[in-house]
Design a protein around this motif. Sequence first.
Motif, PDB file in Angstrom:
ATOM      1  N   ARG A 260     -11.674 -42.190 -56.785  1.00  0.00           N
ATOM      2  CA  ARG A 260     -13.035 -41.652 -56.944  1.00  0.00           C
ATOM      3  C   ARG A 260     -13.165 -40.264 -56.324  1.00  0.00           C
ATOM      4  N   LEU A 261     -12.627 -40.090 -55.117  1.00  0.00           N
ATOM      5  CA  LEU A 261     -12.756 -38.817 -54.418  1.00  0.00           C
ATOM      6  C   LEU A 261     -12.004 -37.696 -55.130  1.00  0.00           C
ATOM      7  N   THR A 263     -11.024 -37.567 -58.287  1.00  0.00           N
ATOM      8  CA  THR A 263     -11.631 -37.307 -59.596  1.00  0.00           C
ATOM      9  C   THR A 263     -12.907 -36.493 -59.455  1.00  0.00           C
ATOM     10  N   ALA A 264     -13.722 -36.821 -58.464  1.00  0.00           N
ATOM     11  CA  ALA A 264     -15.027 -36.169 -58.285  1.00  0.00           C
ATOM     12  C   ALA A 264     -14.913 -34.680 -58.001  1.00  0.00           C
ATOM     13  N   GLN A 310     -17.436 -31.445 -50.216  1.00  0.00           N
ATOM     14  CA  GLN A 310     -18.398 -32.182 -51.025  1.00  0.00           C
ATOM     15  C   GLN A 310     -18.999 -33.370 -50.283  1.00  0.00           C
ATOM     16  N   ASN A 311     -18.180 -34.045 -49.459  1.00  0.00           N
ATOM     17  CA  ASN A 311     -18.609 -35.302 -48.850  1.00  0.00           C
ATOM     18  C   ASN A 311     -18.749 -35.265 -47.336  1.00  0.00           C
TER      19      ASN A 311
END
Length: 324
Positions: A260-261, A263-264, A310-311
């Motif tokens: 997920r990370l 790809t995002a 981003q996170n």
Amino acid sequence: RCASNCPPVRAFDARHADGIFLDIVVVFELSLDHWFHHWNETSMSLPLDSDIQFREPLAQHTSARVGGPATVLVRPASVAAIGEVWRFAEQEGLPVVALGEGTAVLARDAGFLGVVVQVTGVLGQVMITGKTVQVGAGARLQDCVRAAAAAGLAGLEEFAGIPGTVAGAVVSDVTAPSGARLRQRVRLVKAVTPTGLVEVGVEAVATLRGIVTGVSFRLAEGDAKALEHRMKQVRRQLRVLYPLWLPGVSVWEDGDVTRRLVTAVGCLGKRRGGMEISVKTPWFLVNRGAGTAAEALALMHEAEQRVRQQNGAADGLRRRVRIL
């Protein structure tokens, strides 16, 4: 640091090289030939019954097929020989690292200034007593998995098809496609440390300063035919997940979180030189040809930096690769 009066080293910070923080680069003010000449002279203190190689390219011993020479690479003939190697390294002021098949190891292009103890092909015994499987560090994980299943012992079949040695798999805490973690099956770990041979529980492995020489698994009773069937299923699953036909290295923790990370932030399939983040398995870097460790490190840094931006630091990519 060296036991002889070797000249000091000069270091500079390559933080801004190509705008990417790669590492602290160390420039030696003497030729490597001087260093290797010295260690060849002192190598008599190494165990003579073991296979000893100087300036051995680590690209030949890691699954990513990258890495410069190790100062000394030793394939010990016994557990006692590992102790001798450790004393030699302490005397010379050299770091010591263990190496199996190098499936979660990234060796730098400049090589490793230290002693590499490779247990693959040695310490490879597998002994089964009741529900306990005792394995030498150099045994391949798949040999252990097959032996346990043939003896009707359940617990390791979920790890069928995963490459590497038992010691390497335990140290890196390999995760099966089902989510099972290998350390959950471990009862005891034997290791050579600077103070001698020790036995520790699996909870101590993450901070252990030593070289694993053996692992004891505590398994459950099972049906050999059912276990063999399950192993075939897992192997088929692995062939779908992993690009095992290409050289590569597992760098981040396995699983959906990493997928997920990566790809995002748009790094799925991203390539730098010959190295690429696998589209099928985004915690895995593949070497598409003539890849280098510098390219792999740059690719890792870029993906990790994008995820942090981003996170935030609380939700980042977690490394499992060991960098030499």
